[in-house]
Each structure stands twice: as C-alpha cells, then as structure tokens.
Scaffold this motif. Structure first.
Motif, PDB file in Angstrom:
ATOM      1  N   PHE A  62       0.796  -1.220   0.000  1.00 11.25           N
ATOM      2  CA  PHE A  62       0.000   0.000   0.000  1.00 11.25           C
ATOM      3  C   PHE A  62       0.832   1.275   0.000  1.00 11.25           C
ATOM      4  CE2 PHE A  62       0.523  -1.010   4.483  1.00 11.25           C
ATOM      5  CZ  PHE A  62       0.835   0.212   5.039  1.00 11.25           C
ATOM      6  N   MET A  63       2.123   1.172   0.218  1.00  6.59           N
ATOM      7  CA  MET A  63       2.970   2.363   0.182  1.00  6.59           C
ATOM      8  C   MET A  63       3.829   2.310  -1.069  1.00  6.59           C
ATOM      9  SD  MET A  63       4.213   3.141   4.036  1.00  6.59           S
ATOM     10  CE  MET A  63       4.950   4.672   3.540  1.00  6.59           C
ATOM     11  N   ASP A  64       3.692   3.316  -1.913  1.00  8.85           N
ATOM     12  CA  ASP A  64       4.553   3.363  -3.080  1.00  8.85           C
ATOM     13  C   ASP A  64       5.788   4.210  -2.760  1.00  8.85           C
ATOM     14  OD1 ASP A  64       3.773   6.026  -3.228  1.00  8.85           O
ATOM     15  OD2 ASP A  64       2.472   5.732  -4.958  1.00  8.85           O
ATOM     16  N   HIS A  65       6.625   4.394  -3.761  1.00 17.02           N
ATOM     17  CA  HIS A  65       7.880   5.122  -3.584  1.00 17.02           C
ATOM     18  C   HIS A  65       7.660   6.504  -2.970  1.00 17.02           C
ATOM     19  CE1 HIS A  65      11.884   6.675  -4.474  1.00 17.02           C
ATOM     20  NE2 HIS A  65      11.284   7.709  -5.032  1.00 17.02           N
ATOM     21  N   SER A  66       6.690   7.241  -3.483  1.00 20.72           N
ATOM     22  CA  SER A  66       6.469   8.609  -2.990  1.00 20.72           C
ATOM     23  C   SER A  66       6.012   8.625  -1.534  1.00 20.72           C
ATOM     24  CB  SER A  66       5.460   9.339  -3.872  1.00 20.72           C
ATOM     25  OG  SER A  66       4.194   8.730  -3.795  1.00 20.72           O
ATOM     26  N   ASN A  67       5.233   7.623  -1.118  1.00 21.03           N
ATOM     27  CA  ASN A  67       4.795   7.551   0.268  1.00 21.03           C
ATOM     28  C   ASN A  67       5.966   7.275   1.207  1.00 21.03           C
ATOM     29  OD1 ASN A  67       2.020   5.714  -0.985  1.00 21.03           O
ATOM     30  ND2 ASN A  67       1.974   7.855  -0.394  1.00 21.03           N
ATOM     31  N   ILE A  68       6.850   6.384   0.790  1.00 17.54           N
ATOM     32  CA  ILE A  68       8.015   6.049   1.610  1.00 17.54           C
ATOM     33  C   ILE A  68       8.928   7.261   1.737  1.00 17.54           C
ATOM     34  CG2 ILE A  68      10.057   4.573   1.792  1.00 17.54           C
ATOM     35  CD1 ILE A  68       8.379   2.398   0.332  1.00 17.54           C
ATOM     36  N   VAL A  69       9.137   7.967   0.633  1.00 20.24           N
ATOM     37  CA  VAL A  69       9.975   9.172   0.655  1.00 20.24           C
ATOM     38  C   VAL A  69       9.348  10.222   1.565  1.00 20.24           C
ATOM     39  CG1 VAL A  69      10.842  11.097  -0.739  1.00 20.24           C
ATOM     40  CG2 VAL A  69      11.021   8.755  -1.605  1.00 20.24           C
ATOM     41  N   ALA A  70       8.040  10.422   1.455  1.00 22.45           N
ATOM     42  CA  ALA A  70       7.358  11.415   2.283  1.00 22.45           C
ATOM     43  C   ALA A  70       7.486  11.077   3.767  1.00 22.45           C
ATOM     44  CB  ALA A  70       5.888  11.517   1.884  1.00 22.45           C
ATOM     45  N   MET A  71       7.344   9.814   4.092  1.00 18.10           N
ATOM     46  CA  MET A  71       7.484   9.402   5.488  1.00 18.10           C
ATOM     47  C   MET A  71       8.902   9.680   5.985  1.00 18.10           C
ATOM     48  SD  MET A  71       6.741   5.678   7.111  1.00 18.10           S
ATOM     49  CE  MET A  71       5.731   5.686   8.569  1.00 18.10           C
ATOM     50  N   PHE A  72       9.894   9.344   5.184  1.00 17.23           N
ATOM     51  CA  PHE A  72      11.292   9.593   5.548  1.00 17.23           C
ATOM     52  C   PHE A  72      11.525  11.094   5.743  1.00 17.23           C
ATOM     53  CE2 PHE A  72      15.713  10.512   4.688  1.00 17.23           C
ATOM     54  CZ  PHE A  72      16.378   9.539   5.423  1.00 17.23           C
ATOM     55  N   GLU A  73      11.030  11.911   4.825  1.00 21.80           N
ATOM     56  CA  GLU A  73      11.240  13.355   4.906  1.00 21.80           C
ATOM     57  C   GLU A  73      10.577  13.970   6.127  1.00 21.80           C
ATOM     58  OE1 GLU A  73       9.951  14.702   1.048  1.00 21.80           O
ATOM     59  OE2 GLU A  73      11.928  14.285   0.157  1.00 21.80           O
ATOM     60  N   MET A  74       9.446  13.426   6.550  1.00 20.78           N
ATOM     61  CA  MET A  74       8.815  13.920   7.776  1.00 20.78           C
ATOM     62  C   MET A  74       9.704  13.655   8.989  1.00 20.78           C
ATOM     63  SD  MET A  74       4.698  13.291   7.428  1.00 20.78           S
ATOM     64  CE  MET A  74       4.817  11.528   7.572  1.00 20.78           C
ATOM     65  N   MET A  75      10.376  12.513   8.995  1.00 26.92           N
ATOM     66  CA  MET A  75      11.262  12.188  10.112  1.00 26.92           C
ATOM     67  C   MET A  75      12.583  12.946  10.014  1.00 26.92           C
ATOM     68  SD  MET A  75      10.580   8.106  10.648  1.00 26.92           S
ATOM     69  CE  MET A  75      10.842   7.654   8.937  1.00 26.92           C
ATOM     70  N   ASP A  76      13.017  13.277   8.799  1.00 26.07           N
ATOM     71  CA  ASP A  76      14.267  14.002   8.572  1.00 26.07           C
ATOM     72  C   ASP A  76      13.971  15.494   8.406  1.00 26.07           C
ATOM     73  OD1 ASP A  76      16.917  14.655   8.021  1.00 26.07           O
ATOM     74  OD2 ASP A  76      16.758  14.108   5.902  1.00 26.07           O
ATOM     75  N   SER A  77      13.394  16.092   9.444  1.00 27.81           N
ATOM     76  CA  SER A  77      12.967  17.493   9.345  1.00 27.81           C
ATOM     77  C   SER A  77      14.140  18.459   9.190  1.00 27.81           C
ATOM     78  CB  SER A  77      12.128  17.879  10.566  1.00 27.81           C
ATOM     79  OG  SER A  77      12.868  17.668  11.759  1.00 27.81           O
ATOM     80  N   ALA A  78      15.349  18.061   9.610  1.00 28.25           N
ATOM     81  CA  ALA A  78      16.531  18.920   9.471  1.00 28.25           C
ATOM     82  C   ALA A  78      17.190  18.752   8.101  1.00 28.25           C
ATOM     83  CB  ALA A  78      17.545  18.611  10.570  1.00 28.25           C
ATOM     84  N   HIS A  79      16.661  17.860   7.278  1.00 27.13           N
ATOM     85  CA  HIS A  79      17.179  17.605   5.923  1.00 27.13           C
ATOM     86  C   HIS A  79      18.661  17.196   5.930  1.00 27.13           C
ATOM     87  CE1 HIS A  79      13.396  19.148   4.476  1.00 27.13           C
ATOM     88  NE2 HIS A  79      13.592  20.253   5.166  1.00 27.13           N
ATOM     89  N   ARG A  80      19.007  16.313   6.866  1.00 33.16           N
ATOM     90  CA  ARG A  80      20.385  15.813   6.945  1.00 33.16           C
ATOM     91  C   ARG A  80      20.623  14.625   6.015  1.00 33.16           C
ATOM     92  NH1 ARG A  80      19.959  15.790  13.174  1.00 33.16           N
ATOM     93  NH2 ARG A  80      19.040  13.833  12.556  1.00 33.16           N
ATOM     94  N   GLY A  81      19.562  14.027   5.532  1.00 36.30           N
ATOM     95  CA  GLY A  81      19.702  12.865   4.660  1.00 36.30           C
ATOM     96  C   GLY A  81      19.717  11.548   5.413  1.00 36.30           C
TER      97      GLY A  81
END
Length: 136
Positions: A62-81
């Motif tokens: 149920f999670m495609d590539h964009s969903n996984i990226v969005a979830m990661f980006e929410m956790m990486d709020s400082a944009h450290r990668g």
C-alpha cells in the motif's frame, strides 16, 4: 489449568494462521489511508487479498515510492539525509513491519533514504505474501 490450555490453544491458532500479522497490516493500511468509509475499505482490502491468493498474483504494497519518501522526509525534518535508528524502528513498528520485541541492531550510523526504502519493501513483501496465502 483449563484457562492456560485455552489460552495456549488460542495463541497457537493465531500463530498458525498469522492472524496478528494480518491485523497489523490491515490496521497500518487503515491508519495510513484513513478512508472515509473504513469498514468498506477493509472489506475491499480483504477481497483483494483473497483474489491475490486465488490468482497467485502478488498483492501490491500500500505504500509506493512517494509515500516512503514522504514518510522519511517527515522524520528528517533537518534535511540531513538520515534518520536516527529510533525513528527507523518506530516507523517500522507503525507500518506493522516490526514488533517491539524484534531484535533490530543499531550499527551507530544514521539510516539513509535508500536503506529505509529497501528495508520497508523487503520487510513488507514477505508479510503481504504470507497474509494473502494464509488469510483465506
């Protein structure tokens, strides 16, 4: 004594039919999409699992590539990668792909987007396959 026997039988039944994994998947999907008609959504999801089992076609995650990226980006709020191991483990638990008692090892390095995507997909694929195979 009889209660322990019934509890043991119930636990074995749930394990044999992988009911907890199925319920974790259904719950995670429901919380992720938050459909306006949750009962109808769950019925539809179960029907798709049944069809996947009958036809031998793998059930889509149920999670495609964009969903996984969005979830990661929410956790990486400082944009450290990278995200922390605690965030990574929490995300897997939220998605129903890990349990609290599962022994995940922290190697001391941050979790990159690529590693996060690879892990989510690799953990979800066998779970979905087994849910489709055992649920019906």
């Amino acid at each position: 004594m009889e209660n322990n026997s019934r509890e043991l039988q119930a636990r074995k039944y749930l394990e044999k039919h992988r009911i907890m994994e199925l319920l974790n998947y259904l719950t995670s999907s429901l919380l992720f999409f938050q459909p306006s008609k949750p009962r109808e959504y769950l019925i539809s999801l179960l029907e798709r699992l049944r069809i996947a089992k009958e036809t031998g076609v793998s059930f889509p995650f149920f999670m495609d590539h964009s969903n996984i990226v969005a979830m990661f980006e929410m956790m990486d709020s400082a944009h450290r990668g990278t995200i922390s191991f605690v965030q990574y483990k929490g995300a897997l638990e939220t998605l129903g792909l890990s349990t609290e008692d599962e022994d995940l090892k922290d190697d001391g390095h941050g979790i990159t987007l690529e590693k996060f995507k690879d892990e989510v997909v690799s953990l979800a694929t066998p779970l979905l396959t087994s849910c489709a195979r055992v649920a019906f």
